[in-house]
Design a protein around this motif. Structure first.
Motif, PDB file in Angstrom:
ATOM      1  N   TYR A   1      -2.941   4.796   4.570  1.00  0.00           N
ATOM      2  CA  TYR A   1      -2.273   4.967   3.275  1.00  0.00           C
ATOM      3  C   TYR A   1      -3.042   4.340   2.132  1.00  0.00           C
ATOM      4  N   VAL A   2      -3.923   3.411   2.407  1.00  0.00           N
ATOM      5  CA  VAL A   2      -4.904   3.014   1.397  1.00  0.00           C
ATOM      6  C   VAL A   2      -5.795   4.215   1.074  1.00  0.00           C
TER       7      VAL A   2
ATOM      8  N   ALA B   1       0.822  -1.207   0.000  1.00  0.00           N
ATOM      9  CA  ALA B   1       0.000   0.000   0.000  1.00  0.00           C
ATOM     10  C   ALA B   1       0.858   1.259   0.000  1.00  0.00           C
ATOM     11  N   VAL B   2       1.894   1.281   0.832  1.00  0.00           N
ATOM     12  CA  VAL B   2       2.759   2.458   0.894  1.00  0.00           C
ATOM     13  C   VAL B   2       3.527   2.633  -0.416  1.00  0.00           C
ATOM     14  N   LEU B   3       4.056   1.541  -0.949  1.00  0.00           N
ATOM     15  CA  LEU B   3       4.784   1.646  -2.226  1.00  0.00           C
ATOM     16  C   LEU B   3       3.880   2.173  -3.337  1.00  0.00           C
ATOM     17  N   ALA B   4       2.604   1.810  -3.307  1.00  0.00           N
ATOM     18  CA  ALA B   4       1.686   2.271  -4.347  1.00  0.00           C
ATOM     19  C   ALA B   4       1.465   3.775  -4.303  1.00  0.00           C
ATOM     20  N   THR B   5       1.693   4.397  -3.134  1.00  0.00           N
ATOM     21  CA  THR B   5       1.501   5.847  -3.046  1.00  0.00           C
ATOM     22  C   THR B   5       2.657   6.628  -3.642  1.00  0.00           C
ATOM     23  N   ILE B   6       3.841   6.023  -3.733  1.00  0.00           N
ATOM     24  CA  ILE B   6       5.028   6.775  -4.141  1.00  0.00           C
ATOM     25  C   ILE B   6       4.909   7.295  -5.569  1.00  0.00           C
TER      26      ILE B   6
ATOM     27  N   ARG C   1      -6.112  10.962 -11.189  1.00  0.00           N
ATOM     28  CA  ARG C   1      -5.351   9.822 -11.695  1.00  0.00           C
ATOM     29  C   ARG C   1      -5.980   8.504 -11.247  1.00  0.00           C
ATOM     30  N   ASP C   2      -5.670   7.441 -11.984  1.00  0.00           N
ATOM     31  CA  ASP C   2      -6.127   6.109 -11.592  1.00  0.00           C
ATOM     32  C   ASP C   2      -5.502   5.714 -10.252  1.00  0.00           C
ATOM     33  N   TYR C   3      -6.240   4.929  -9.507  1.00  0.00           N
ATOM     34  CA  TYR C   3      -5.739   4.409  -8.240  1.00  0.00           C
ATOM     35  C   TYR C   3      -5.972   2.911  -8.228  1.00  0.00           C
ATOM     36  N   ARG C   4      -4.899   2.153  -8.179  1.00  0.00           N
ATOM     37  CA  ARG C   4      -4.986   0.697  -8.270  1.00  0.00           C
ATOM     38  C   ARG C   4      -4.245   0.063  -7.099  1.00  0.00           C
ATOM     39  N   LEU C   5      -4.892  -0.867  -6.448  1.00  0.00           N
ATOM     40  CA  LEU C   5      -4.267  -1.639  -5.378  1.00  0.00           C
ATOM     41  C   LEU C   5      -4.572  -3.109  -5.603  1.00  0.00           C
ATOM     42  N   PRO C   6      -3.630  -3.992  -5.286  1.00  0.00           N
ATOM     43  CA  PRO C   6      -3.912  -5.431  -5.381  1.00  0.00           C
ATOM     44  C   PRO C   6      -5.076  -5.825  -4.479  1.00  0.00           C
ATOM     45  N   ALA C   7      -5.824  -6.837  -4.927  1.00  0.00           N
ATOM     46  CA  ALA C   7      -6.995  -7.276  -4.166  1.00  0.00           C
ATOM     47  C   ALA C   7      -6.632  -7.712  -2.754  1.00  0.00           C
ATOM     48  N   ASP C   8      -5.444  -8.329  -2.578  1.00  0.00           N
ATOM     49  CA  ASP C   8      -5.102  -8.804  -1.233  1.00  0.00           C
ATOM     50  C   ASP C   8      -4.785  -7.646  -0.289  1.00  0.00           C
ATOM     51  N   VAL C   9      -4.307  -6.536  -0.837  1.00  0.00           N
ATOM     52  CA  VAL C   9      -4.052  -5.363   0.001  1.00  0.00           C
ATOM     53  C   VAL C   9      -5.372  -4.774   0.485  1.00  0.00           C
TER      54      VAL C   9
ATOM     55  N   ALA D   1      -0.732  -0.788  15.469  1.00  0.00           N
ATOM     56  CA  ALA D   1      -0.205   0.445  14.897  1.00  0.00           C
ATOM     57  C   ALA D   1      -0.010   0.316  13.384  1.00  0.00           C
ATOM     58  N   ILE D   2       0.511  -0.808  12.940  1.00  0.00           N
ATOM     59  CA  ILE D   2       0.699  -1.004  11.508  1.00  0.00           C
ATOM     60  C   ILE D   2      -0.653  -1.075  10.808  1.00  0.00           C
ATOM     61  N   GLY D   3      -1.660  -1.632  11.472  1.00  0.00           N
ATOM     62  CA  GLY D   3      -3.004  -1.615  10.915  1.00  0.00           C
ATOM     63  C   GLY D   3      -3.524  -0.202  10.731  1.00  0.00           C
ATOM     64  N   PHE D   4      -3.303   0.672  11.726  1.00  0.00           N
ATOM     65  CA  PHE D   4      -3.696   2.074  11.584  1.00  0.00           C
ATOM     66  C   PHE D   4      -3.031   2.686  10.350  1.00  0.00           C
ATOM     67  N   HIS D   5      -1.737   2.455  10.234  1.00  0.00           N
ATOM     68  CA  HIS D   5      -0.969   3.073   9.150  1.00  0.00           C
ATOM     69  C   HIS D   5      -1.393   2.515   7.796  1.00  0.00           C
ATOM     70  N   LEU D   6      -1.679   1.227   7.723  1.00  0.00           N
ATOM     71  CA  LEU D   6      -2.153   0.612   6.489  1.00  0.00           C
ATOM     72  C   LEU D   6      -3.438   1.283   6.013  1.00  0.00           C
ATOM     73  N   ILE D   7      -4.418   1.411   6.901  1.00  0.00           N
ATOM     74  CA  ILE D   7      -5.679   2.039   6.507  1.00  0.00           C
ATOM     75  C   ILE D   7      -5.441   3.459   6.019  1.00  0.00           C
TER      76      ILE D   7
END
Length: 211
Positions: A131-132, A14-19, A144-152, A123-129
């Motif tokens: 940045y999604v 999720a974080v890498l997808a934001t870069i 712009r398009d926003y794409r995330l893998p289904a498992d994320v 805490a990592i759960g908070f951060h994950l939400i």
């Protein structure tokens, strides 16, 4: 109950997808309004960057100092070089979260109140939400398009649905706006609506994609 190792792969993706989304931000975009009420894109990117630095410090056992989370310390850098400044902070938190001890270190998160601490997985759960959602916020702002893998999205959705709705969501300090009713075509749209975003608008020309 998720463990830290359950969440780290989804969090990293999720974080890498934001870069690359933030890398597309130009100086002319910084004053655009965002889906975050009252924030322009500079405000949003300063928040995202400071949060990365704060969570990185927390993962290293040093998150208790509120100054670490202060957006004013990164705002000028975000204005000068939004993509590079943000990417540096994103890679910092990803590196910090690989710490084998992160599962056992209480994460100090002073934004939740003086002395607030949470287990690593929480805490990592908070951060994950965050940045999604914030990845979508930036993409929607830019159209712009926003794409995330289904498992994320699948990892983030149950955590997002645990965030209670209610009147407090209308207060200035609330991290998310009130939930928005409407059709949710897929998990990502459901997540966004529950956390106060309307995927149908997406600045009218952005495509939201997710399982």
């Amino acid at each position: 109950m998720h463990t830290i190792d359950d969440l780290r792969p989804a969090h990293r993706a999720a974080v890498l997808a934001t870069i690359p989304i933030v890398a597309a931000v130009g100086a002319e975009d910084l004053h655009r309004p965002t889906p975050c009420a009252g924030w322009d894109l500079t405000d949003l990117l300063a928040h995202m960057t400071a949060q990365h630095r704060g969570f990185a410090a927390a993962a290293r056992g040093n998150g208790a100092d509120p100054a670490i989370w202060d957006t004013t310390t990164v705002r000028d850098a975000v204005t000068r070089a939004p993509g590079d400044t943000y990417a540096s902070a994103a890679h910092d938190v990803l590196e910090a979260f690989t710490n084998p001890d992160a599962a056992h270190i209480p994460f100090a998160l002073p934004e939740f109140g003086p002395g607030a601490e949470f287990p690593g997985a929480v805490a990592i759960g908070f951060h994950l939400i965050d940045y999604v959602v914030h990845g979508w916020d930036v993409a929607a702002t830019l159209g712009r398009d926003y794409r995330l893998p289904a498992d994320v999205v699948g990892a983030a959705l149950p955590l997002a649905l645990m965030v209670p709705d209610g009147d407090y969501r209308s207060t200035p300090a609330a991290p998310f706006g009130p939930a928005i009713a409407g059709p949710a075509t897929g998990d990502l749209a459901q997540l966004l609506r529950h956390l106060g975003r309307n995927p149908a608008i997406a600045q009218e020309n952005s495509t939201v994609t997710g399982a």
